[in-house]
Design a protein around this motif. Structure first.
Motif, short mmCIF file in Angstrom:
data_model
loop_
_atom_site.label_atom_id
_atom_site.label_comp_id
_atom_site.label_asym_id
_atom_site.label_seq_id
_atom_site.Cartn_x
_atom_site.Cartn_y
_atom_site.Cartn_z
N VAL A 1 -13.01 1.38 -0.71
CA VAL A 1 -14.16 0.76 -1.36
C VAL A 1 -13.72 -0.03 -2.60
CG1 VAL A 1 -16.27 1.28 -2.66
CG2 VAL A 1 -15.89 2.34 -0.42
N ALA A 2 -12.77 0.53 -3.34
CA ALA A 2 -12.27 -0.16 -4.54
C ALA A 2 -11.70 -1.53 -4.18
CB ALA A 2 -11.22 0.70 -5.23
N THR B 1 0.80 -1.24 0.00
CA THR B 1 0.00 0.00 0.00
C THR B 1 0.83 1.28 0.00
OG1 THR B 1 -0.25 -0.26 2.40
CG2 THR B 1 -2.06 -1.03 1.01
N GLU B 2 2.13 1.16 -0.21
CA GLU B 2 2.97 2.36 -0.20
C GLU B 2 2.51 3.40 -1.21
OE1 GLU B 2 7.59 3.73 -1.00
OE2 GLU B 2 7.11 1.59 -0.88
N LEU B 3 2.25 2.99 -2.45
CA LEU B 3 1.83 3.96 -3.47
C LEU B 3 0.49 4.60 -3.12
CD1 LEU B 3 2.81 2.38 -6.92
CD2 LEU B 3 3.90 4.28 -5.71
N ALA B 4 -0.44 3.81 -2.62
CA ALA B 4 -1.74 4.37 -2.24
C ALA B 4 -1.58 5.43 -1.16
CB ALA B 4 -2.67 3.26 -1.76
N PHE B 5 -0.65 5.19 -0.22
CA PHE B 5 -0.41 6.18 0.83
C PHE B 5 0.31 7.41 0.32
CE2 PHE B 5 -1.12 2.74 4.06
CZ PHE B 5 -2.16 3.38 4.71
N ARG B 6 1.22 7.24 -0.62
CA ARG B 6 1.83 8.43 -1.24
C ARG B 6 0.74 9.26 -1.91
NH1 ARG B 6 7.11 6.65 -4.71
NH2 ARG B 6 8.02 5.19 -3.23
N ALA C 1 2.15 11.66 -11.38
CA ALA C 1 3.49 12.21 -11.18
C ALA C 1 3.86 12.20 -9.69
CB ALA C 1 3.57 13.63 -11.73
N ALA C 2 2.88 12.46 -8.84
CA ALA C 2 3.14 12.47 -7.39
C ALA C 2 3.55 11.09 -6.88
CB ALA C 2 1.90 12.97 -6.64
N LEU C 3 3.01 10.03 -7.49
CA LEU C 3 3.37 8.68 -7.06
C LEU C 3 4.86 8.42 -7.23
CD1 LEU C 3 0.45 6.46 -8.42
CD2 LEU C 3 0.69 7.49 -6.15
N ASP D 1 -1.74 -1.27 -8.06
CA ASP D 1 -1.48 -0.97 -9.47
C ASP D 1 -1.59 0.54 -9.67
OD1 ASP D 1 -1.69 -0.50 -12.22
OD2 ASP D 1 -2.81 -2.34 -12.59
N PRO D 2 -0.51 1.20 -10.12
CA PRO D 2 -0.56 2.65 -10.31
C PRO D 2 -1.63 3.11 -11.29
CG PRO D 2 1.70 1.84 -10.55
CD PRO D 2 0.82 0.65 -10.42
N VAL D 3 -1.94 2.28 -12.30
CA VAL D 3 -2.98 2.64 -13.27
C VAL D 3 -4.34 2.67 -12.57
CG1 VAL D 3 -4.17 1.94 -15.38
CG2 VAL D 3 -1.67 1.76 -15.23
N VAL D 4 -4.61 1.67 -11.74
CA VAL D 4 -5.87 1.63 -10.99
C VAL D 4 -5.93 2.81 -10.03
CG1 VAL D 4 -7.20 0.34 -9.27
CG2 VAL D 4 -6.13 -0.87 -11.20
N LEU D 5 -4.85 3.06 -9.30
CA LEU D 5 -4.84 4.17 -8.35
C LEU D 5 -5.09 5.51 -9.04
CD1 LEU D 5 -1.87 3.24 -5.99
CD2 LEU D 5 -4.30 3.34 -5.38
N THR D 6 -4.50 5.69 -10.21
CA THR D 6 -4.67 6.95 -10.93
C THR D 6 -6.12 7.14 -11.36
OG1 THR D 6 -2.37 6.90 -11.66
CG2 THR D 6 -3.88 8.30 -12.92
N ARG D 7 -6.75 6.05 -11.79
CA ARG D 7 -8.18 6.15 -12.15
C ARG D 7 -9.02 6.49 -10.93
NH1 ARG D 7 -12.28 2.49 -12.11
NH2 ARG D 7 -10.94 0.65 -12.05
N LEU D 8 -8.73 5.85 -9.80
CA LEU D 8 -9.47 6.12 -8.58
C LEU D 8 -9.28 7.57 -8.13
CD1 LEU D 8 -8.70 2.84 -6.58
CD2 LEU D 8 -10.78 3.40 -7.87
#
Length: 195
Positions: free
Chosen positions: A112-113, A87-92, A143-145, A123-130
């Motif tokens: 929820v996702a 979950t590191e990327l999600a927290f960033r 870019a922030a990720l 997945d950075p692609v999923v996170l970016t969409r969310l």
């Protein structure tokens, strides 16, 4: 004056989702209360994450997660992503969302996702969409990720969690009251009153 509820949690912790929903109900009529989310990765890199096909994972869900979720009327299901995401990327991304006034909606969208839509939040692609669905600019979020400044801020947040001896997710702090695990709405109300 704004009261604050501080919550240390992880996006892959089902108890954290349950606690979020209980807190949300408890403060639904309290515009003077702000929830501040803090990162506490249960399994930071390089620790291996859980695999839902391992027998102890569904067993834990049957014995502990599903009964508690039913008690608090919180729908969720064991995600199938294997191994579970780091979950590191999600927290960033959460730090970026907080910088842009979208922390609460981002936080909820990611949880929820994972627990209702079975999406891979590593997945950075999923996170970016969310993030876009949470009202953030997808290009700037992506870019922030990769931004070393957000990575450093995340490391500092994890270090703070260690300094505060956070070992349970969720850990909820209201004033001087520290609650480890899911609290009821009544407990939240009382802690806010006492604070």
């Amino acid at each position: 004056m704004t009261a604050r509820i501080h919550v240390w949690s992880d996006y892959v912790c089902p108890f954290s989702l349950i606690a979020d929903e209980v807190i949300g109900r408890a403060i639904a009529e309290r515009p003077d209360v702000e929830v501040v989310h803090h990162a506490h990765e249960l399994r930071p890199r390089p620790a291996p994450t859980l695999r839902p096909e391992d027998p102890h994972v569904p067993d834990t869900w049957q014995r502990a997660v599903y009964p508690l979720a039913r008690r608090h009327d919180v729908p969720l299901r064991l995600p199938s992503t294997s191994p579970q995401p780091n979950t590191e990327l999600a927290f960033r991304g959460a730090l970026y969302a907080a910088d842009h006034g979208r922390a609460e909606v981002y936080h909820r969208r990611v949880r929820v996702a994972f627990f209702r839509e079975d999406l891979d939040i590593g997945d950075p692609v999923v996170l970016t969409r969310l993030a876009g669905e949470a009202g953030l600019d997808p290009t700037a979020y992506a870019a922030a990720l990769d931004d070393p400044a957000y990575a450093e801020r995340h490391r500092e947040a994890l270090a703070e969690s260690v300094r505060l001896d956070i070992t349970v997710t969720p850990t909820i702090v209201i004033g001087t009251r520290r609650i480890e695990g899911v609290a009821t709405e009544d407990v939240i109300h009382q802690a806010l009153h006492d604070a």
